[in-house]
Motif scaffolding. Structure first.
Motif, PDB file in Angstrom:
ATOM      1  N   THR A 105     -59.985  40.421  48.361  1.00  0.00           N
ATOM      2  CA  THR A 105     -59.099  40.611  49.010  1.00  0.00           C
ATOM      3  C   THR A 105     -58.597  41.829  47.934  1.00  0.00           C
ATOM      4  N   VAL A 106     -58.435  41.312  46.704  1.00  0.00           N
ATOM      5  CA  VAL A 106     -57.975  43.078  46.301  1.00  0.00           C
ATOM      6  C   VAL A 106     -58.819  43.937  46.068  1.00  0.00           C
ATOM      7  N   VAL A 107     -60.021  43.523  45.823  1.00  0.00           N
ATOM      8  CA  VAL A 107     -61.097  44.245  45.353  1.00  0.00           C
ATOM      9  C   VAL A 107     -61.358  45.507  46.664  1.00  0.00           C
ATOM     10  N   VAL A 108     -62.123  44.060  48.188  1.00  0.00           N
ATOM     11  CA  VAL A 108     -62.006  45.386  48.986  1.00  0.00           C
ATOM     12  C   VAL A 108     -60.642  45.993  49.655  1.00  0.00           C
ATOM     13  N   SER A 109     -59.646  45.178  48.982  1.00  0.00           N
ATOM     14  CA  SER A 109     -58.608  46.234  49.740  1.00  0.00           C
ATOM     15  C   SER A 109     -58.466  48.041  49.086  1.00  0.00           C
ATOM     16  N   LEU A 110     -58.492  47.873  47.548  1.00  0.00           N
ATOM     17  CA  LEU A 110     -58.603  48.411  47.237  1.00  0.00           C
ATOM     18  C   LEU A 110     -60.065  50.142  46.989  1.00  0.00           C
ATOM     19  N   VAL A 111     -61.019  49.399  47.735  1.00  0.00           N
ATOM     20  CA  VAL A 111     -61.753  50.174  47.769  1.00  0.00           C
ATOM     21  C   VAL A 111     -61.922  50.818  48.968  1.00  0.00           C
ATOM     22  N   PHE A 112     -61.630  50.356  50.245  1.00  0.00           N
ATOM     23  CA  PHE A 112     -61.271  50.612  51.159  1.00  0.00           C
ATOM     24  C   PHE A 112     -60.131  51.564  51.713  1.00  0.00           C
ATOM     25  N   ALA A 113     -59.180  51.115  50.477  1.00  0.00           N
ATOM     26  CA  ALA A 113     -57.238  52.138  50.683  1.00  0.00           C
ATOM     27  C   ALA A 113     -57.832  53.107  49.557  1.00  0.00           C
ATOM     28  N   PHE A 114     -58.171  53.574  48.862  1.00  0.00           N
ATOM     29  CA  PHE A 114     -59.221  54.017  48.042  1.00  0.00           C
ATOM     30  C   PHE A 114     -59.914  55.223  48.789  1.00  0.00           C
ATOM     31  N   PHE A 115     -60.262  55.052  48.832  1.00  0.00           N
ATOM     32  CA  PHE A 115     -60.890  56.156  49.948  1.00  0.00           C
ATOM     33  C   PHE A 115     -60.360  56.971  51.148  1.00  0.00           C
ATOM     34  N   ALA A 116     -59.445  55.978  51.729  1.00  0.00           N
ATOM     35  CA  ALA A 116     -58.964  56.432  53.155  1.00  0.00           C
ATOM     36  C   ALA A 116     -57.809  57.322  52.506  1.00  0.00           C
ATOM     37  N   ALA A 117     -57.463  56.724  51.462  1.00  0.00           N
ATOM     38  CA  ALA A 117     -55.954  57.575  50.486  1.00  0.00           C
ATOM     39  C   ALA A 117     -56.629  59.280  50.301  1.00  0.00           C
ATOM     40  N   LEU A 118     -57.923  59.288  49.714  1.00  0.00           N
ATOM     41  CA  LEU A 118     -58.778  60.094  49.373  1.00  0.00           C
ATOM     42  C   LEU A 118     -58.446  61.360  50.983  1.00  0.00           C
ATOM     43  N   ALA A 119     -59.335  60.158  51.867  1.00  0.00           N
ATOM     44  CA  ALA A 119     -59.514  61.414  52.977  1.00  0.00           C
ATOM     45  C   ALA A 119     -58.236  62.363  53.536  1.00  0.00           C
ATOM     46  N   VAL A 120     -56.894  61.082  53.296  1.00  0.00           N
ATOM     47  CA  VAL A 120     -55.335  61.398  54.012  1.00  0.00           C
ATOM     48  C   VAL A 120     -54.995  62.866  53.598  1.00  0.00           C
ATOM     49  N   THR A 121     -55.544  62.748  51.664  1.00  0.00           N
ATOM     50  CA  THR A 121     -54.636  63.596  51.526  1.00  0.00           C
ATOM     51  C   THR A 121     -55.507  64.820  50.564  1.00  0.00           C
ATOM     52  N   ARG A 122     -56.536  64.429  50.964  1.00  0.00           N
ATOM     53  CA  ARG A 122     -57.153  65.912  50.784  1.00  0.00           C
ATOM     54  C   ARG A 122     -57.755  66.600  51.822  1.00  0.00           C
ATOM     55  N   PHE A 123     -57.952  66.134  52.849  1.00  0.00           N
ATOM     56  CA  PHE A 123     -58.753  66.176  53.896  1.00  0.00           C
ATOM     57  C   PHE A 123     -58.034  66.951  55.172  1.00  0.00           C
ATOM     58  N   ARG A 124     -57.795  67.538  55.801  1.00  0.00           N
ATOM     59  CA  ARG A 124     -57.387  67.842  56.829  1.00  0.00           C
ATOM     60  C   ARG A 124     -58.529  67.911  58.367  1.00  0.00           C
ATOM     61  N   PHE A 125     -57.691  66.923  59.313  1.00  0.00           N
ATOM     62  CA  PHE A 125     -58.441  66.130  60.205  1.00  0.00           C
ATOM     63  C   PHE A 125     -57.312  66.255  61.338  1.00  0.00           C
ATOM     64  N   ARG A 126     -58.071  66.028  62.443  1.00  0.00           N
ATOM     65  CA  ARG A 126     -57.493  65.617  63.846  1.00  0.00           C
ATOM     66  C   ARG A 126     -56.694  63.896  63.628  1.00  0.00           C
ATOM     67  N   PHE A 226     -49.572  44.227  42.639  1.00  0.00           N
ATOM     68  CA  PHE A 226     -48.624  44.385  44.019  1.00  0.00           C
ATOM     69  C   PHE A 226     -49.763  43.667  45.386  1.00  0.00           C
ATOM     70  N   GLY A 227     -51.183  43.731  45.496  1.00  0.00           N
ATOM     71  CA  GLY A 227     -51.779  43.372  46.533  1.00  0.00           C
ATOM     72  C   GLY A 227     -52.035  41.494  45.333  1.00  0.00           C
ATOM     73  N   PHE A 228     -52.589  41.574  44.494  1.00  0.00           N
ATOM     74  CA  PHE A 228     -52.970  40.245  44.460  1.00  0.00           C
ATOM     75  C   PHE A 228     -51.343  39.172  44.244  1.00  0.00           C
ATOM     76  N   ILE A 229     -50.408  39.888  43.767  1.00  0.00           N
ATOM     77  CA  ILE A 229     -48.820  39.293  44.105  1.00  0.00           C
ATOM     78  C   ILE A 229     -48.968  38.408  45.416  1.00  0.00           C
ATOM     79  N   GLN A 230     -49.408  39.702  46.342  1.00  0.00           N
ATOM     80  CA  GLN A 230     -49.049  39.007  47.653  1.00  0.00           C
ATOM     81  C   GLN A 230     -50.555  38.317  48.586  1.00  0.00           C
ATOM     82  N   ALA A 231     -51.490  38.328  48.044  1.00  0.00           N
ATOM     83  CA  ALA A 231     -52.600  37.568  48.516  1.00  0.00           C
ATOM     84  C   ALA A 231     -52.175  36.210  47.669  1.00  0.00           C
ATOM     85  N   TRP A 232     -51.501  36.009  46.289  1.00  0.00           N
ATOM     86  CA  TRP A 232     -52.037  34.806  45.461  1.00  0.00           C
ATOM     87  C   TRP A 232     -50.732  34.441  46.409  1.00  0.00           C
TER      88      TRP A 232
END
Length: 302
Positions: A105-126, A226-232
């Motif tokens: 859970t921690v590894v997969v959520s961090l990977v997806f959340a990392f790229f999603a956070a980059l997309a939201v903050t660094r790029f402008r899209f509809r 925080f993700g580790f504690i939530q899943a654990w």
């Protein structure tokens, strides 16, 4: 020859008591702040200490009326019974299930959340603002409202009582929180750092990995904690989706100590609770040093 005027002398004489009063107030404030910190620390640590203390006492002594602030008749039989007693649900399979589900859970959520956070903050899209608002709305939905639909989906995929099925649910529940948290960390790193590195000859990817990513590493570690504690510690989804003894996680395993007839062995229950808490403490101690070192390294490189 320059001599001090009587007015200046009176000012210095009048200012000395004021400085002493300010110094005394600061010392009193420091003492009160220290006392408050000690009280908060004791209130936070005492339940953990009482859990560990109870786990080393015989159950008859725990159920007695006399309080024992120290394990007078200390014993490790509670831990032996918790881990190896055949009448109990097995501990080691539950530990393995919790570790696999939590790490996945921690590894997969961090990977997806990392790229999603980059997309939201660094790029402008509809629909960028709508995406951010949707993340907030998803976090507001109570888990109890989704349990039936999630059970039907996981059952339809033939993933009940499996690590993969429970991990998929945990990833879906943890991902909005990790995206929102990492968005704040990414937004706190100025984009001008990457632009300056690109002017010096680095590519966009090279500027990001060599300049920006070290600054984001502490945020990834903090979010992973925080993700580790939530899943654990999650209980409800694990109870509904993985109820079998060979598939249950540690929070569900602890539930097996509750006797419907009221005959609870509190000493063994506290021993099991201590065993459940140990991996979280070890994980935090490991990543705490990495979070600090990553912060310093990123600041130097930036």
């Amino acid at each position: 020859m320059i001599t001090a005027t009587p007015t200046a002398g009176r000012r210095e004489t009048a200012g000395a008591p004021r400085r002493r009063r300010l110094g005394a107030k600061r010392r009193i404030g420091s003492v009160l702040a220290g006392i408050a910190a000690i009280v908060v620390f004791a209130a936070s640590v005492f339940p953990v200490y009482w859990m560990v203390n109870t786990s080393f006492q015989p159950n008859g002594q725990v159920r007695g009326s006399e309080l024992h602030f120290w394990p007078d008749n200390g014993t490790v039989d509670n831990y032996v019974n918790v881990i190896f007693h055949s009448a109990r649900a097995p501990f080691l399979p539950a530990l393995g299930n919790s570790l696999m589900v939590t790490l996945l859970t921690v590894v997969v959520s961090l990977v997806f959340a990392f790229f999603a956070a980059l997309a939201v903050t660094r790029f402008r899209f509809r629909s960028r603002a709508a995406f951010v608002v949707t993340i907030l709305i998803v976090q507001m939905v109570p888990a109890e409202a989704l349990i039936i639909s999630i059970f039907r989906v996981i059952d339809g995929w033939q993933l009940l009582n499996t690590v993969l099925g429970l991990s998929a649910v945990y990833i879906a529940t943890v991902l909005p929180f990790t995206i929102w948290t990492l968005r704040g960390f990414v937004n706190g790193v100025p984009v001008e750092l990457e632009e300056a590195a690109m002017i010096d000859g680095l590519s966009r990817a090279g500027a990001f990995w060599r300049i920006t990513f070290p600054l984001l590493a502490p945020g990834l570690v903090a979010t992973g904690i925080f993700g580790f504690i939530q899943a654990w510690n999650e209980f409800m989804y694990a109870l509904v989706l993985n109820p079998r003894p060979e598939a249950m996680t540690l929070p569900v395993w602890l539930r097996t100590f509750l006797d419907p007839n009221g005959g609870i062995n509190w000493a063994e229950l506290m021993a099991g609770s201590t065993l459940v808490a140990i991996p979280v403490v070890i994980f935090f101690l490991i990543v705490q040093t990495r979070m600090t070192s990553g912060l310093v390294a990123g600041a130097v490189k930036g």
